[in-house]
Design an enzyme around this catalytic site. Structure first.
Site, mmCIF file in Angstrom:
data_model
loop_
_atom_site.group_PDB
_atom_site.id
_atom_site.type_symbol
_atom_site.label_atom_id
_atom_site.label_comp_id
_atom_site.label_asym_id
_atom_site.label_seq_id
_atom_site.Cartn_x
_atom_site.Cartn_y
_atom_site.Cartn_z
ATOM 1 C CG ASP A 94 -19.255 -17.710 -14.812
ATOM 2 O OD1 ASP A 94 -18.495 -18.623 -14.435
ATOM 3 O OD2 ASP A 94 -19.139 -17.123 -15.912
ATOM 4 C CG HIS A 95 -15.674 -16.246 -12.913
ATOM 5 N ND1 HIS A 95 -14.447 -16.811 -12.707
ATOM 6 C CD2 HIS A 95 -16.024 -16.546 -14.192
ATOM 7 C CE1 HIS A 95 -14.060 -17.423 -13.819
ATOM 8 N NE2 HIS A 95 -15.002 -17.291 -14.734
#
Ligand code: G3H
Ligand code: 13P
Ligand code: ZN
Length: 331
Positions: A94-95
């Site tokens: 994520d990210h």
């Protein structure tokens, strides 16, 4: 180099294609520890839903990347033990903010990565995303990119139109980068305070109603890249009963407001095929732990408070899968 396929994991390509066609969305739940993972696997197995195990760089630092990878491998075996014959579980970064982080995750067995260049100037976002895609695709790992910046609670979500994804950029971005999915900004934001009370209106019961998501922008994007998998970050709904429980038992959450579930249900029926939920899980666990501590102050066995937290989390995830995203019975 660990290949995710050897761990029994899948990338997101097929699950997204089916979700776009079927008018539902795949849940992407963040995890940092064993109890969260147990809740995710139990909820997904009991509802027969594909699921994305989502790991932030903060989660990697907190839990240790090797442990997380083995936990994800264990998740596949655990799902089988729970009766799921063909678990559809992706392990997703994520990210991700650098090429090196994405590369390292791919080498550690992740089946999907996000490269979040949304804060960069457009051409730099394109170049970085393309570099990650070229590397990831050699190993059949799927890549999520992002266009548009999600507003923080300090930003004026309603007025700051320039933070929304610009539909006129999406064709160029997906063509030049080769990404497999695209995260967009249409009014969601991270955390439990997505809107200030001033940004909301009040309904007849006096409850705060946040401004609607910009479905007009989503439609414009869909027109330009029909059927292309779209991702919504910042999609917690901030259940008010959990907030009330936390505050009743000593918490101090103020003005916690999320995205109404009916709007997420609507989004799931479109090309939005991945919906990210982290904060709602944090609220469910915190509410359960606070309740145990308040009602049983002599308790000091972690299983006695983490167990209820895990069970509450599982119920929340099942609710999301069955009543919001519609990904149940899609394996
Ligand atoms: O988008 C962010 C996720 O909620 C992960 O949060 O960076 O605190 O692990 P974190
Ligand atoms: P929430 O904070 O709304 O749960 O969003 C999570 C997220 O987008 C993770 O990437
Ligand atoms: Zn996010």
């Amino acid at each position: 180099m660990v290949n995710y396929k050897d761990l029994g994991l899948v990338n997101t390509r097929e699950m997204f294609a089916k979700a776009v066609d079927g008018g539902y969305a795949i849940p992407a739940f963040n995890f940092n520890n064993l109890e969260q993972l147990q809740a995710i696997v139990q909820a997904a197995s009991e509802t027969n839903s594909p699921v994305i195990l989502q790991v932030s760089s903060g989660a990697r630092k907190y839990a240790n990347q090797t442990l997380l990878r083995y936990l994800a491998q264990g998740a596949v075996e655990y799902a089988k033990e729970l009766g799921c014959k063909n678990p559809q579980i992706a392990l997703h970064l994520d990210h991700g903010d650098t090429f090196e982080l994405c590369k390292s995750c791919i080498e550690m067995g992740f089946s999907s990565v996000m490269i979040d260049g949304s804060h960069l100037p457009y051409e730099e976002n394109v170049a970085l995303t393309k570099k990650v895609v070229e590397y990831a695709h050699q190993f059949d790992v799927t890549v999520e990119g992002e266009l548009g910046v999600l507003a923080g609670v300090e930003d004026d979500v309603v007025a700051e139109h320039h933070t929304y994804t610009r539909p006129e950029e999406v064709v160029d971005f997906v063509t030049k980068t080769g990404v497999d999915s695209l995260a967009i900004s249409i009014g969601t934001s991270h955390g439990a305070n997505k809107f200030t009370p001033e940004q909301c209106t009040r309904n007849e019961d006096g409850l705060l109603v946040p401004p609607p998501l910009r479905f007009d922008i989503l439609e414009e994007i869909e027109k330009r890249i029909p059927g292309f998998p779209i991702v919504l970050h910042g999609s917690s709904s901030v259940p008010q009963d959990k907030v009330a429980t936390i505050n009743k038992y000593g918490g101090q959450l103020k003005d916690a407001i999320g995205i109404p579930e009916d709007q997420l249900r609507h989004a799931a029926g479109s090309a939005v095929c991945k919906i990210n939920i982290d904060s709602d899980g944090r609220l469910a666990m915190t509410a359960a732990v606070r309740e145990v501590f308040a009602k049983s102050p002599a308790e000091f066995d972690p299983r006695k408070y983490l167990g209820p937290a895990r069970d509450s989390l599982k119920e929340l995830y099942k609710h999301k899968i069955e009543n919001v995203l519609g990904s149940n019975n899609k394996i």
